[in-house]
Design a protein around this motif. Structure first.
Motif, PDB file in Angstrom:
ATOM      1  N   LEU A  15       0.833  -1.204   0.000  1.00 46.11           N
ATOM      2  CA  LEU A  15       0.000   0.000   0.000  1.00 46.11           C
ATOM      3  C   LEU A  15       0.864   1.250   0.000  1.00 46.11           C
ATOM      4  O   LEU A  15       0.616   2.204  -0.756  1.00 46.11           O
ATOM      5  N   ASP A  16       1.911   1.247   0.822  1.00 49.94           N
ATOM      6  CA  ASP A  16       2.830   2.383   0.865  1.00 49.94           C
ATOM      7  C   ASP A  16       3.524   2.566  -0.480  1.00 49.94           C
ATOM      8  O   ASP A  16       3.692   3.704  -0.949  1.00 49.94           O
ATOM      9  N   GLY A 260      10.923   4.824  18.334  1.00 48.37           N
ATOM     10  CA  GLY A 260      10.068   6.006  18.262  1.00 48.37           C
ATOM     11  C   GLY A 260       8.821   5.770  17.431  1.00 48.37           C
ATOM     12  O   GLY A 260       7.728   6.249  17.765  1.00 48.37           O
ATOM     13  N   GLN A 261       8.959   5.038  16.323  1.00 47.14           N
ATOM     14  CA  GLN A 261       7.792   4.753  15.488  1.00 47.14           C
ATOM     15  C   GLN A 261       6.781   3.876  16.218  1.00 47.14           C
ATOM     16  O   GLN A 261       5.570   4.075  16.106  1.00 47.14           O
ATOM     17  N   LEU A 262       7.269   2.903  16.984  1.00 45.82           N
ATOM     18  CA  LEU A 262       6.369   2.071  17.779  1.00 45.82           C
ATOM     19  C   LEU A 262       5.640   2.918  18.821  1.00 45.82           C
ATOM     20  O   LEU A 262       4.425   2.757  19.027  1.00 45.82           O
ATOM     21  N   GLY A 288       0.330   3.517   6.273  1.00 46.68           N
ATOM     22  CA  GLY A 288       1.279   2.805   5.428  1.00 46.68           C
ATOM     23  C   GLY A 288       2.707   3.195   5.734  1.00 46.68           C
ATOM     24  O   GLY A 288       3.615   2.340   5.806  1.00 46.68           O
ATOM     25  N   ILE A 289       2.955   4.484   5.934  1.00 45.41           N
ATOM     26  CA  ILE A 289       4.302   4.974   6.246  1.00 45.41           C
ATOM     27  C   ILE A 289       4.802   4.386   7.559  1.00 45.41           C
ATOM     28  O   ILE A 289       5.923   3.866   7.655  1.00 45.41           O
ATOM     29  N   LEU A 290       3.981   4.464   8.600  1.00 44.14           N
ATOM     30  CA  LEU A 290       4.423   4.031   9.925  1.00 44.14           C
ATOM     31  C   LEU A 290       4.637   2.524  10.003  1.00 44.14           C
ATOM     32  O   LEU A 290       5.435   2.053  10.812  1.00 44.14           O
ATOM     33  N   LEU A 291       3.929   1.764   9.159  1.00 40.11           N
ATOM     34  CA  LEU A 291       4.067   0.312   9.178  1.00 40.11           C
ATOM     35  C   LEU A 291       5.063  -0.210   8.138  1.00 40.11           C
ATOM     36  O   LEU A 291       5.324  -1.416   8.099  1.00 40.11           O
TER      37      LEU A 291
END
Length: 379
Positions: A15-16, A260-262, A288-291
């Motif tokens: 998706l990203d 940090g993303q988590l 999508g970006i964060l995953l």
């Protein structure tokens, strides 16, 4: 059941990739230059932790770029640092010392906002510049505030060897193509943590909510979720940014980003509900970006997982999963092929960068309370 889970895992990655393809197409459109108001007064914040003499090039670059601008520079020390403080005083730069260091850069910015509220309110803009970054002598003369813009991100040009070369290339691609495409679609661009300018009231309202170690991504998400506009600064307003030159340094840095993303998904999950209601596609792209970051890991994993999925599904005669596995693997191969054709010399440094991300996973337990210097985050 196992194949189904394997098929779901790369879904946000694909998706990203689809969103990035849309942004790359949108980036081909001519970008309209928006007229704006020149900056007359700027507060520049340089957060630093245990950098010592290394703060000098950053501070000197700001002094050289001042010109006729009313520029107030503050070195924000996250914990005592006599060597850095001595450099600042030698250059005539004001110093703020946050006596209790940590846990992250966002806390240092929050401290600066609390200490300098009146000074910030009186300025036209707040510039955040990391140690290791340098503005060009004409930097401020190129800047204009377009109406309705909450923040601007200056173009970053990375300097570094090994994994640093790949990090600089990745960041430049993200800004020149994906962020340019977002801006042409009317979406908010990603702030990069250095070379970022905020409207004073936006900065003061934002800093109390910066709780993770990826304050740049966090700020981008919070402003986007509120429907506030962030754009790229003019191409001539360049910031040169130092990138990590060794795999060990890159791994420590990327461990902080992964942690940090988590934390970002955990602390701000509730903000996605109004975000989806207001701008569903943009909110979906953020998920999508964060995953999917870092791409240095997820792109090779798309090839591996897609291939394994297609082969396993073929042995069980599950045609749909075979097709999906081939699509997943092909999407990763296309991106690797593009890098090999467009930037063949970067392949080695890209491999080093990917390895630094692999090592970063093992460093996650030690990254929870480490300072994030912010020298070139994932795209």
């Amino acid at each position: 059941m196992g194949l189904t889970l394997l098929a779901i895992l790369p879904l946000p990655w694909v998706l990203d990739a689809l969103f990035r393809w849309v942004w790359s197409r949108a980036a081909r459109r001519p970008t309209r230059e928006t007229e704006g108001v020149p900056l007359h007064s700027v507060v520049a914040l340089v957060p630093s932790r245990s950098e010592g003499e290394h703060v000098r090039p950053t501070l000197e670059s700001l002094i050289r770029a001042q010109g006729s601008l009313q520029l107030r520079i503050f070195l924000v020390l996250d914990g005592p640092d006599p060597a850095a403080e001595e450099v600042a005083r030698e250059l005539g730069v004001a110093v703020l010392v946050k006596e209790q260091p940590g846990p992250a850069k966002g806390a240092a910015l929050r401290f600066a906002a609390e200490q300098l509220r009146e000074t910030i309110q009186a300025a036209d803009a707040v510039l955040v510049l990391d140690v290791g970054s340098r503005v060009t002598p004409e930097f401020f003369s190129h800047l204009r505030w377009p109406p309705g813009v909450a923040a601007m991100q200056a173009p970053l040009r990375g300097e570094g060897s090994g994994p640093g070369e790949a990090a600089g290339l990745s960041e430049r691609l993200a800004q020149d193509v994906w962020d340019r495409g977002k801006q042409n679609l009317g979406w908010a661009v990603k702030l990069r943590g250095t070379g970022t300018l905020f409207r004073p009231q936006v900065f003061l309202a934002l800093t109390p909510h910066l709780t993770t170690q990826v304050e740049d991504t966090e700020a981008s998400l919070l402003l986007s979720a509120q429907g506030l506009r962030t754009i790229l600064a003019p191409e001539a307003a360049v910031v040169t940014d130092e990138k990590p030159g060794s795999t060990a340094e890159a791994s420590r840095q990327r461990a902080r980003w992964l942690m940090g993303q988590l934390a970002l998904l955990w602390y701000h999950s509730k903000r996605f509900f109004p975000f989806f209601a207001r701008r569903p596609l943009e909110a979906l792209s953020w998920l999508g970006i964060l995953l999917s970051r870092p791409l240095s890991l997820t792109v090779p994993l798309r090839v591996l997982i897609g291939t394994v999925l297609a082969m396993a599904a073929f042995s069980q005669q599950r045609l749909g999963l075979v097709v999906w596995g081939c699509c997943v693997a092909f999407s990763g191969l296309v991106e690797i092929g593009w890098l090999a054709i467009s930037h063949p010399r970067a392949l080695r440094s890209a491999a080093q960068l990917a390895w630094s991300w692999v090592r970063a996973v093992s460093l996650l337990p030690t990254a929870l309370h480490r300072w994030h210097r912010g020298r070139g985050g994932p795209p």
